[in-house]
Enzyme design. Sequence first.
Site, PDB file in Angstrom:
ATOM      1  N   TYR A 122      45.240  30.826  36.892  1.00 20.12           N
ATOM      2  CA  TYR A 122      45.892  32.138  36.943  1.00 20.12           C
ATOM      3  C   TYR A 122      46.866  32.198  38.134  1.00 20.12           C
ATOM      4  CZ  TYR A 122      42.593  33.274  33.285  1.00 20.12           C
ATOM      5  OH  TYR A 122      41.882  33.268  32.109  1.00 20.12           O
TER       6      TYR A 122
ATOM      7  N   HIS B  97      40.327  36.388  42.404  1.00 18.82           N
ATOM      8  CA  HIS B  97      40.353  35.296  41.430  1.00 18.82           C
ATOM      9  C   HIS B  97      41.483  34.335  41.805  1.00 18.82           C
ATOM     10  CE1 HIS B  97      39.697  33.023  37.922  1.00 18.82           C
ATOM     11  NE2 HIS B  97      39.593  33.976  37.021  1.00 18.82           N
TER      12      HIS B  97
END
Length: 363
Positions: A179, A174
């Site tokens: 993030y 990811h």
Amino acid sequence: MTSLFDPIRVGDLDLANRIVMAPLTRNRAAAGQVPSDLAVAYYRQRASAGLIITEASQISPEGQGYLDTPGIYSAGQVAGWRRVTDAVHAEGGRIAVQLWHVGRISHVSLQPNGQAPVSSTARCAHTKTFTKDGFVPVSSPRALRTDEIPGVVAGFRDAARRAMDAGFDGVEVHGANGYLIDQFLRDSINDRSDEYGGGIANRTRLLFEVMAAVVGEIGGGRTGLRLSPVTPANDAGRDSDPQALYEHAVARLASLRLAFLEVVEGQTAGARDFAPFDYAALRSKFNGAWMVNNGYQRQMAVDAVASGTADLVSFGRPFISNPDLVRRLRENAPLNALDTATLYGGGAKGYIDYPTLDEHAAH
């Protein structure tokens, strides 16, 4: 002409079709952040996807940012995921786990010993996360020390190894949606002065080190990556030059020969034309399968694959409410409505009780 419903080889994986279930956070993990019995049923129901990419799963306790999200760092979590992968494989499906470190998108109540989340920066994100008290503002982070970063890289590598132990066909790192990896990539967030901050070469260093470590552990043919070049998700301000940043990042990964790159076009779960970006130019830098995401309807997906604009299309919310989405797309059948009240947390309702076409017909 290539069809959305044709098989495809992606890296080391043979997929039955080009329809991918996108990673979807559902906040239903059991004690110890272990995938639940409900998760086994949920993923089994959706095994007709060419590939399932699971909900994001933290690589370490520090990587968690939301209540009841599953991990991939403990023996219990590996055993829980093994039940999921066995169920999907029994239905003939293929499944990859999304490896996640949220960075600053967390809350002290979710962190080991109530510590501050870690990030590229000590600046707090202006966004919320999901805790036992509902949605609350995220906590202020501390900037990772340079000597701590190899431990983060090792966490991704170890998680990839555990994914293989859990029976996954592959992993997706990811790197999107504001993030941790995105917090290093974007100069709107990364304010470091060490070798992980400053120019594009430095800001893409963590991404490259993580991907190289994962590929070194399990092979490029089982490894994918998710990027979102212009999304504002999780208070991720736009980079000063997103085109140059992401083209450099993707070109730098060429030697790793990744299986696929999943690109969120526009604003995650929002406007596809949120900000200008040349996705075709980005694709020209990548040598694996090209997966597109964000708001694709049936005809858009059919056209994207037929025209060669994409090799694969990942669908998020339509897969939540339609366990047999592949069949519905193939037959151009109507889709079930989504119950947004049951997206995050809860039990079976809104998770494993959406009817298939056959179940509709039986009623």
